[in-house]
Design a protein around this motif. Sequence first.
Motif, mmCIF file in Angstrom:
data_model
loop_
_atom_site.group_PDB
_atom_site.id
_atom_site.type_symbol
_atom_site.label_atom_id
_atom_site.label_comp_id
_atom_site.label_asym_id
_atom_site.label_seq_id
_atom_site.Cartn_x
_atom_site.Cartn_y
_atom_site.Cartn_z
ATOM 1 N N PRO A 20 -0.105 -3.162 0.447
ATOM 2 C CA PRO A 20 -0.567 -1.706 0.641
ATOM 3 C C PRO A 20 0.489 -0.642 -0.157
ATOM 4 N N ARG B 201 -1.893 3.654 -5.049
ATOM 5 C CA ARG B 201 -3.546 3.432 -4.839
ATOM 6 C C ARG B 201 -4.003 3.244 -6.287
ATOM 7 N N LYS C 201 -4.939 1.993 2.827
ATOM 8 C CA LYS C 201 -4.540 1.985 1.368
ATOM 9 C C LYS C 201 -5.046 0.788 0.666
ATOM 10 N N TYR D 117 -2.608 3.195 7.121
ATOM 11 C CA TYR D 117 -2.055 2.037 6.465
ATOM 12 C C TYR D 117 -3.174 1.151 6.001
#
Length: 508
Positions: A306, A310, A374, A371
């Motif tokens: 994560p 992104r 992600k 979280y």
Amino acid sequence: MFAKVKSEGLLGIESYDVEVEADLSSGMPRFDLVGLPDAAVKESRERVRASIKNCGYEFPLSRITVNIAPADIKKAGAVYDLPILIAILKAGKQIKANLDDYAFIGELSLDGELRRVNGVLPMVLRAKENNIGAVFVPYQNAFEASVVQGIDILPARSIKEIIAHLDFGELITPVSHDISEEETLGEALDFADVRGQNAAKRAIEIAAAGSHNIIMIGPPGTGKSMLAKRIGSIMPDMSFDEKIETTAIYSVAGMLPENVKLISKRPFRSPHHTISAQGLAGGGSNLRPGEISLAHNGVLFMDEFPEFDRRTKESLRQPLEDSTVTISRAGGTVSYPASLMVVAAMNPCPCGYLGHPTTQCKCTDAAKRKYQSKISGPLLDRMDIHIEVQNVEYETISSKERAESSAQIKERVNKARQIQKKRFEGTGITCNAKMTPAATQKYCIMSQQADAMMKNSFEKLGMSGRAYDKIMRVARTIADLDGSEIIEINHIAEALQYRALDRKYWNI
């Protein structure tokens, strides 16, 4: 006076034919270089001029025009130094030999020494396809070029050695084609050192047998990274074609270790989570391969999944579907192969203790949702196997009993991969994970009980078409490990349990 010399160019990891033409004519002395050269190629004029002078030859006092054909492809790098110099000396009749059966590759120093260049292996492969008899390469590149049989590889240290070979009979001995020794990208660790975690080991064995992407979720310190770093020790043996492909990528990237002929162990790449999307997928001014392509035919391990940006994570989506990375920039478009197995590891929440049996999670619901968000749904859907890694009990971790070794696991993996190799012979498919939907339908034959279980699960869980295909491919691999032609109910049941964590943590 005119001369033409053969060479090779690179576009991605594909090589193309290059002809360097030199024309010497009367007029004011000047040196023109045409054929879409970049800055490094233009600078070759000064390297060539100095090399000719410092090696004791005469630089023509003429109007010199050098064309690097084809003129519609941009030329990059210093690889054309040597063919430019040879073409000028041939046009000036300082080289008498017939050069039709030779190709020339190499960068020059100012005193006429040859220097290592990137991408020699794919260029030599292309030269062989064109029935060229011999290729002059820098002696530092001789090992990687020597794996190509059917063509003489002539390693040279200087211009003087090449001209002595061509005109004076002082022949350079071709490099031998002995590739019996194995070259590796690092020693692998052994699963025998891992205590417990039998469920995770089983999932990893299935992933390695079918080249399935796998994501491991669990609290800190449970051994996710330790397990991932040992995956290389159980990956199946590489075919010769896979070795050539992998070596070619490292050659183009300039990352092939010195004195290595052929990479014989599957690569294991583990980039830091701060890597950029360009670093992962490739690109830059020279359109270099990124970590995805460097992991071709091997493993890409993404720890703390994560925490990757992104945009970086999402750049995985297209390569995981197509097994190629296409990079388009102002300088051109190239495609690199990307047939890899992705191994991701992550905590279930920011503090890492969601679902832990003894330590309470301190994260708020909002923090947990942020979280977990992600990891996008489409990206998670491309992970064939989801496995939870839990803490190991004291009795297990303190035990003196040695666990099953990597060699034992690899033997089963190799047998399963041989079954797949025979099954997909002539189709272009290399393993179960790379099956097309049509191939999945053809080769994933279920028993009646297995079909009933799969139908019930599909309807109850609301699976996507991609999830269905991936479960079937994982079940096919489990059946291969069991030596079964038909996918039985126990194979489907095990494959289904590897798709449960997305509903536990992501509720999708």
